[in-house]
Design a protein around this motif. Structure first.
Motif, PDB file in Angstrom:
ATOM      1  N   ASN A  39       0.844  -1.192   0.000  1.00 20.34           N
ATOM      2  CA  ASN A  39       0.000   0.000   0.000  1.00 20.34           C
ATOM      3  C   ASN A  39       0.880   1.243   0.000  1.00 20.34           C
ATOM      4  O   ASN A  39       2.005   1.223   0.502  1.00 20.34           O
ATOM      5  CB  ASN A  39      -0.911   0.025   1.225  1.00 20.34           C
ATOM      6  N   LEU A  40       0.349   2.323  -0.532  1.00 18.43           N
ATOM      7  CA  LEU A  40       1.092   3.580  -0.593  1.00 18.43           C
ATOM      8  C   LEU A  40       0.159   4.708  -0.199  1.00 18.43           C
ATOM      9  O   LEU A  40      -0.946   4.827  -0.737  1.00 18.43           O
ATOM     10  CB  LEU A  40       1.626   3.803  -2.014  1.00 18.43           C
ATOM     11  N   GLN A  41       0.582   5.532   0.741  1.00 18.48           N
ATOM     12  CA  GLN A  41      -0.219   6.673   1.185  1.00 18.48           C
ATOM     13  C   GLN A  41       0.693   7.888   1.225  1.00 18.48           C
ATOM     14  O   GLN A  41       1.620   7.964   2.031  1.00 18.48           O
ATOM     15  CB  GLN A  41      -0.822   6.391   2.570  1.00 18.48           C
ATOM     16  N   VAL A  42       0.461   8.848   0.331  1.00 20.27           N
ATOM     17  CA  VAL A  42       1.364   9.987   0.163  1.00 20.27           C
ATOM     18  C   VAL A  42       0.574  11.256  -0.133  1.00 20.27           C
ATOM     19  O   VAL A  42      -0.573  11.208  -0.579  1.00 20.27           O
ATOM     20  CB  VAL A  42       2.363   9.755  -0.996  1.00 20.27           C
ATOM     21  N   ASP A  43       1.224  12.393   0.111  1.00 18.99           N
ATOM     22  CA  ASP A  43       0.732  13.666  -0.387  1.00 18.99           C
ATOM     23  C   ASP A  43       1.304  13.869  -1.790  1.00 18.99           C
ATOM     24  O   ASP A  43       2.325  13.271  -2.151  1.00 18.99           O
ATOM     25  CB  ASP A  43       1.166  14.813   0.529  1.00 18.99           C
ATOM     26  N   PHE A  44       0.669  14.740  -2.573  1.00 15.83           N
ATOM     27  CA  PHE A  44       1.207  15.011  -3.904  1.00 15.83           C
ATOM     28  C   PHE A  44       1.006  16.470  -4.275  1.00 15.83           C
ATOM     29  O   PHE A  44       0.103  17.153  -3.778  1.00 15.83           O
ATOM     30  CB  PHE A  44       0.561  14.105  -4.964  1.00 15.83           C
ATOM     31  N   VAL A  45       1.871  16.942  -5.171  1.00 18.25           N
ATOM     32  CA  VAL A  45       1.714  18.238  -5.818  1.00 18.25           C
ATOM     33  C   VAL A  45       1.737  17.969  -7.314  1.00 18.25           C
ATOM     34  O   VAL A  45       2.689  17.372  -7.832  1.00 18.25           O
ATOM     35  CB  VAL A  45       2.836  19.217  -5.437  1.00 18.25           C
ATOM     36  N   LEU A  63      -2.889  10.877  -1.940  1.00 16.48           N
ATOM     37  CA  LEU A  63      -3.182   9.695  -2.744  1.00 16.48           C
ATOM     38  C   LEU A  63      -3.057   8.457  -1.875  1.00 16.48           C
ATOM     39  O   LEU A  63      -2.128   8.335  -1.066  1.00 16.48           O
ATOM     40  CB  LEU A  63      -2.221   9.609  -3.925  1.00 16.48           C
ATOM     41  N   LEU A  64      -4.000   7.554  -2.050  1.00 20.04           N
ATOM     42  CA  LEU A  64      -3.928   6.234  -1.424  1.00 20.04           C
ATOM     43  C   LEU A  64      -3.948   5.191  -2.522  1.00 20.04           C
ATOM     44  O   LEU A  64      -4.860   5.178  -3.356  1.00 20.04           O
ATOM     45  CB  LEU A  64      -5.110   6.001  -0.481  1.00 20.04           C
ATOM     46  N   TYR A  65      -2.921   4.345  -2.539  1.00 23.02           N
ATOM     47  CA  TYR A  65      -2.869   3.248  -3.505  1.00 23.02           C
ATOM     48  C   TYR A  65      -2.859   1.941  -2.739  1.00 23.02           C
ATOM     49  O   TYR A  65      -2.041   1.725  -1.843  1.00 23.02           O
ATOM     50  CB  TYR A  65      -1.616   3.364  -4.376  1.00 23.02           C
ATOM     51  N   ASN A  66      -3.796   1.075  -3.083  1.00 25.94           N
ATOM     52  CA  ASN A  66      -3.884  -0.253  -2.496  1.00 25.94           C
ATOM     53  C   ASN A  66      -3.929  -1.254  -3.636  1.00 25.94           C
ATOM     54  O   ASN A  66      -4.784  -1.159  -4.519  1.00 25.94           O
ATOM     55  CB  ASN A  66      -5.141  -0.370  -1.623  1.00 25.94           C
ATOM     56  N   GLN A  67      -2.996  -2.194  -3.646  1.00 21.03           N
ATOM     57  CA  GLN A  67      -2.894  -3.127  -4.774  1.00 21.03           C
ATOM     58  C   GLN A  67      -4.183  -3.903  -4.995  1.00 21.03           C
ATOM     59  O   GLN A  67      -4.541  -4.213  -6.127  1.00 21.03           O
ATOM     60  CB  GLN A  67      -1.730  -4.097  -4.545  1.00 21.03           C
ATOM     61  N   ALA A  68      -4.903  -4.203  -3.930  1.00 23.94           N
ATOM     62  CA  ALA A  68      -6.125  -4.994  -4.062  1.00 23.94           C
ATOM     63  C   ALA A  68      -7.327  -4.130  -4.438  1.00 23.94           C
ATOM     64  O   ALA A  68      -8.150  -4.520  -5.273  1.00 23.94           O
ATOM     65  CB  ALA A  68      -6.410  -5.733  -2.760  1.00 23.94           C
ATOM     66  N   ASP A  69      -7.431  -2.930  -3.824  1.00 22.05           N
ATOM     67  CA  ASP A  69      -8.651  -2.136  -3.963  1.00 22.05           C
ATOM     68  C   ASP A  69      -8.597  -1.065  -5.048  1.00 22.05           C
ATOM     69  O   ASP A  69      -9.616  -0.743  -5.645  1.00 22.05           O
ATOM     70  CB  ASP A  69      -8.995  -1.470  -2.626  1.00 22.05           C
ATOM     71  N   GLY A  70      -7.438  -0.476  -5.280  1.00 25.31           N
ATOM     72  CA  GLY A  70      -7.367   0.548  -6.314  1.00 25.31           C
ATOM     73  C   GLY A  70      -6.710   1.825  -5.823  1.00 25.31           C
ATOM     74  O   GLY A  70      -5.842   1.811  -4.947  1.00 25.31           O
ATOM     75  N   ARG A 189       5.631  10.426   2.888  1.00 24.50           N
ATOM     76  CA  ARG A 189       5.156   9.055   2.694  1.00 24.50           C
ATOM     77  C   ARG A 189       4.047   8.657   3.651  1.00 24.50           C
ATOM     78  O   ARG A 189       3.274   7.780   3.378  1.00 24.50           O
ATOM     79  CB  ARG A 189       6.331   8.080   2.836  1.00 24.50           C
ATOM     80  N   ALA A 190       3.947   9.360   4.799  1.00 22.33           N
ATOM     81  CA  ALA A 190       2.865   9.030   5.737  1.00 22.33           C
ATOM     82  C   ALA A 190       1.529   9.542   5.235  1.00 22.33           C
ATOM     83  O   ALA A 190       0.484   9.046   5.624  1.00 22.33           O
ATOM     84  CB  ALA A 190       3.144   9.612   7.120  1.00 22.33           C
ATOM     85  N   PRO A 195      -8.114   8.724   3.871  1.00 24.00           N
ATOM     86  CA  PRO A 195      -8.433   7.627   4.780  1.00 24.00           C
ATOM     87  C   PRO A 195      -8.045   6.298   4.166  1.00 24.00           C
ATOM     88  O   PRO A 195      -7.986   6.161   2.960  1.00 24.00           O
ATOM     89  CB  PRO A 195      -9.955   7.744   4.954  1.00 24.00           C
ATOM     90  N   THR A 196      -7.823   5.299   5.010  1.00 22.61           N
ATOM     91  CA  THR A 196      -7.332   4.012   4.517  1.00 22.61           C
ATOM     92  C   THR A 196      -8.449   3.015   4.274  1.00 22.61           C
ATOM     93  O   THR A 196      -8.197   1.836   4.089  1.00 22.61           O
ATOM     94  CB  THR A 196      -6.334   3.416   5.533  1.00 22.61           C
ATOM     95  N   GLN A 197      -9.706   3.467   4.276  1.00 22.58           N
ATOM     96  CA  GLN A 197     -10.796   2.550   3.990  1.00 22.58           C
ATOM     97  C   GLN A 197     -11.732   3.165   2.941  1.00 22.58           C
ATOM     98  O   GLN A 197     -11.556   4.292   2.546  1.00 22.58           O
ATOM     99  CB  GLN A 197     -11.597   2.204   5.269  1.00 22.58           C
ATOM    100  N   ASN A 198     -12.711   2.344   2.504  1.00 25.60           N
ATOM    101  CA  ASN A 198     -13.743   2.800   1.570  1.00 25.60           C
ATOM    102  C   ASN A 198     -13.187   3.136   0.205  1.00 25.60           C
ATOM    103  O   ASN A 198     -13.715   3.991  -0.484  1.00 25.60           O
ATOM    104  CB  ASN A 198     -14.497   4.020   2.118  1.00 25.60           C
ATOM    105  N   THR A 199     -12.108   2.518  -0.240  1.00 23.79           N
ATOM    106  CA  THR A 199     -11.620   2.769  -1.576  1.00 23.79           C
ATOM    107  C   THR A 199     -12.515   2.198  -2.646  1.00 23.79           C
ATOM    108  O   THR A 199     -12.405   2.519  -3.798  1.00 23.79           O
ATOM    109  CB  THR A 199     -10.188   2.179  -1.737  1.00 23.79           C
TER     110      THR A 199
END
Length: 204
Positions: A39-45, A63-70, A189-190, A195-199
């Motif tokens: 999983n990847l959870q980051v800020d972006f510009v 941005l939240l990236y989860n290999q399983a959910d999207g 990177r934090a 949020p980490t759910q409801n993707t």
């Protein structure tokens, strides 16, 4: 003369083959390394250079990236909106909480966008190779990957994607076919903005 001919043969055939082998090996290393992140959870510009605008358009968010959910893009500036890509649909939620969903079967491009961007974030070599010619430069500690689109529908939209990174993807540059350019820089990177759910879009 024979020595010169041999040197020319080396320069024309052997050295490019060695460079290609090195690029292929680095691509495999990058793919293996990014696959570990899960999983990847980051800020972006995101900065978009457009011929029609005098100044670049700058957007910020998380941005939240989860290999399983999207993938979830949470835009916070200059306005608030949330986009969720789960492979089956794209769900847009505005600042007022109003949701709009577009199914992949109604717009196949949505599924393609979701799959390609997931492949970019994870450097999924097998999936990227379906859509792009790939080369890699540098080392696993500091690498640069160039993606040149194969399919005509992608070439109409872009000429190249350039990614840089080390342990994770740090930047993505998209050179568009019309001359515009999009640069995405990942920070913190934090990344607490998503949020980490409801993707999957089942609720907010």
């Amino acid at each position: 003369m024979r020595y010169l001919s041999m040197m020319l043969w080396v320069a024309m055939w052997v050295m490019p083959a060695m460079a290609a082998d090195k690029s292929e090996a680095l691509l495999q290393e990058i793919s293996q390394q990014l696959a570990k992140q899960g999983n990847l959870q980051v800020d972006f510009v995101q900065t978009k250079q457009m011929a029609a605008l005098k100044k670049p358009l700058v957007m910020k968010g998380a941005l939240l990236y989860n290999q399983a959910d999207g993938i979830v893009w949470q835009l916070t500036s200059p306005y608030r909106v949330r986009y969720e890509f789960n492979g089956q649909a794209m769900i847009e939620t505005n600042a007022a909480g109003e949701r709009r969903e577009r199914k992949a079967e109604d717009s196949p491009a949505i599924a393609q966008i979701s799959n390609i961007f997931k492949a970019i974030l994870s450097a999924d070599q097998a999936l990227l190779a379906q859509h792009f010619q790939m080369t890699a430069l540098g080392s696993i500690q500091k690498w640069e990957m160039h993606l040149t689109p194969k399919a005509a529908y992608l070439r109409k939209a872009m000429t190249e994607i350039v990614m840089t990174g080390n342990q994770t993807v740090e930047t993505v540059q998209i050179d568009e076919a019309n001359g515009d350019r999009t640069d995405i820089r990942f920070l913190n990177r934090a990344g607490a903005g998503v949020p980490t759910q409801n993707t999957s879009g089942s609720g907010q």
